[in-house]
Design an enzyme around this catalytic site. Structure first.
Site, PDB file in Angstrom:
ATOM      1  CG  HIS A  39     -46.009  11.668  -9.865  1.00  0.00           C
ATOM      2  ND1 HIS A  39     -46.590  12.371 -10.931  1.00  0.00           N
ATOM      3  CD2 HIS A  39     -45.670  10.625 -10.393  1.00  0.00           C
ATOM      4  CE1 HIS A  39     -46.136  11.881 -12.159  1.00  0.00           C
ATOM      5  NE2 HIS A  39     -45.532  10.636 -11.741  1.00  0.00           N
ATOM      6  CG  ASP A  45     -47.321   5.941 -14.836  1.00  0.00           C
ATOM      7  OD1 ASP A  45     -46.354   5.299 -14.427  1.00  0.00           O
ATOM      8  OD2 ASP A  45     -47.421   6.464 -16.040  1.00  0.00           O
TER       9      ASP A  45
END
EC number: 3.1.3.62
Length: 464
Positions: A81, A355
């Site tokens: 994102h 992540d």
């Protein structure tokens, strides 16, 4: 600078004895030296903005030679994102700590202690957090721009695939249950297909557990043995806090802010985090919270972050690599189907995750593996490491695989280009060139697919 920071520490210790901070020269170095410089915007760990992150452009020439005469058939993209607001826990910490710290810094300087300029003090005096709890975990405006730019770059790079109307049979989109990944998907599609078209695209409903994009959350073994295992996973990071390098940073930052005692770890991290967020939010604008950090301090704080993610999500624990097998299997099945059928359905697979997903998938391919494990006691020798969070997983980090048909379309005439942050990236553990021959990559991916048993590996149950 290390010499200066030790000097700053000695001055602080001496000043405590007499109850006053001594602002003077020590061995020819002043306590305020080293702070009037630009923030290293590309070295802010996982809060580095995509536009600021380092990009390795060295392989384009060889890549272009290897795919000359080839035709791109299919793209598989995994995207973190974009730049976001703090998570709920982080935001509570920042809102609890920073308003009080900012006022103390101003008071310190009014009493003649500290290194900030008058303009910076005025910023702190009038500082209002650039978010509130309603913003928690949402995509920030810069994050929207990052994803739109990535979508536009792919459309421009492969116009024959993406310069056409969106259709769900041609383009597969998936994201996790977190709003920021759905928002990232929307803005990526906006950049690829245009502002007018994106409003008519019906995005799928996210689901949980998602074993391709958020597999780690559905892996109780990983949660227990890695994520919640404070004794081993976070041991090196905890030990690093006790090193001279980290203490020098804590003392130096505290002294430059005018404190007569070192900031607590929570306070130091809060100042650092706000510096990182504001730098990511606003390109070209200096955050006052970055002012007390020298270049050496930023190196130390980046390593502090690296020690967390290296063991929690990457090469520091073997389970991290194994849990990503369903993601690799998804890539294998899409490309195998295209090669076998002679037609790409769909021709674009776009995934939006986090992540932790990026870290684990990169490690599964052996990308950016350091020469030795990151430890609390090898900070100096690891300054040129290839694995650093600022590079491996900034906001909007992305890994893409492009399937090329070269010649008559037979299996042996297919190649795969690998792109990290939009740049050609070799897979040295798997392939010999900048690109992979499908005959090289296929058996390696097939093995990941055949041996992927998350039920056995993780004792799967619904996402926690």
């Amino acid at each position: 600078m290390i010499k200066f920071q030790k000097c700053a520490k000695m001055m602080w210790e001496a000043s405590v004895l007499v109850g006053v901070m001594v602002w003077c020269c020590c061995e020819g170095l002043h306590v305020c030296d080293g702070v009037d410089r630009a923030t290293p915007t590309h070295r802010l760990s996982t809060k580095t903005a995509y536009f600021n992150a380092d990009k390795d452009t060295t392989h384009w020439s060889d890549f272009n030679k290897e795919v000359e005469g080839c035709f791109a058939e299919q793209v598989w993209l995994l995207n973190r994102h974009g730049t976001r607001f703090p998570t709920q826990n982080d935001m509570h910490g920042l809102l609890d700590i920073l308003p009080g710290v900012s006022q103390k810094i101003v008071a310190n300087h009014q009493q003649g202690r500290g290194c900030l300029k008058q303009s910076e003090l005025e910023q702190l005096q009038n500082w209002i957090p650039p978010y509130d709890l309603r913003d928690k975990e949402q995509l920030q405006e810069t994050g929207q721009d990052e994803l739109a730019a990535i979508g536009e770059e792919w459309r421009n790079f492969l116009p024959h695939l993406f310069d056409q109307p969106f259709h769900p049979a041609k383009f597969k989109v998936d994201f996790t249950v977190k709003n920021r990944t759905g928002q990232s998907a929307y803005h990526f599609l906006r950049g690829m297909f245009g502002d007018e078209a994106v409003g008519n695209i019906e995005l799928p409903q996210p689901y949980s557990p998602n074993f391709v994009l958020r597999f780690y959350k559905a892996c109780p073994r990983w949660v227990k043995e890695v994520y919640k295992n404070k004794e081993t996973t976070y041991k090196e990071r905890q030990l690093f806090v006790e090193t001279e390098d980290f203490k020098n940073t804590a003392h130096g930052v505290s002294a430059r802010l005018g404190f007569m005692h070192p900031l607590s770890l929570d306070e130091l991290v809060a100042v650092y985090d706000e510096c990182r967020y504001e730098t990511a939010f606003w390109a070209g604008r200096d955050s006052v919270w970055c002012s007390p950090f020298t270049d050496d301090d930023f190196e130390v704080m980046e390593y502090y972050q690296d020690l967390k993610y290296y063991y929690e999500d990457s090469y520091g624990h073997p389970l991290n690599l194994k849990t990503a097998c369903r993601t690799l299997a998804d890539l294998f099945m899409h490309f195998r189907s295209t090669v076998n059928d002679g037609e790409a359905k769909p021709q674009g697979i776009f995934y939006f995750a986090h992540d932790k997903t990026i870290f684990k998938v990169l490690a599964s391919f052996g990308l950016f593996r350091p020469a030795q494990h990151l430890r609390h006691d090898n900070f100096k020798s690891m300054k040129d490491r290839v694995w650093r969070t600022s590079f491996v997983s900034p906001f909007s980090a992305n890994l893409a695989f492009v399937l090329y048909r070269c010649g008559d379309g037979k299996e042996e005439n297919h190649k795969v280009g690998v792109f990290f942050e939009g740049q050609p990236t070799p897979l040295p553990d798997v392939c010999r060139g900048v690109t992979c021959r499908w005959e090289e990559l296929r058996p390696w991916l097939a093995e990941q697919h055949a041996t992927c048993d998350l039920g056995k590996l993780c004792m799967l149950h619904d996402e926690l």
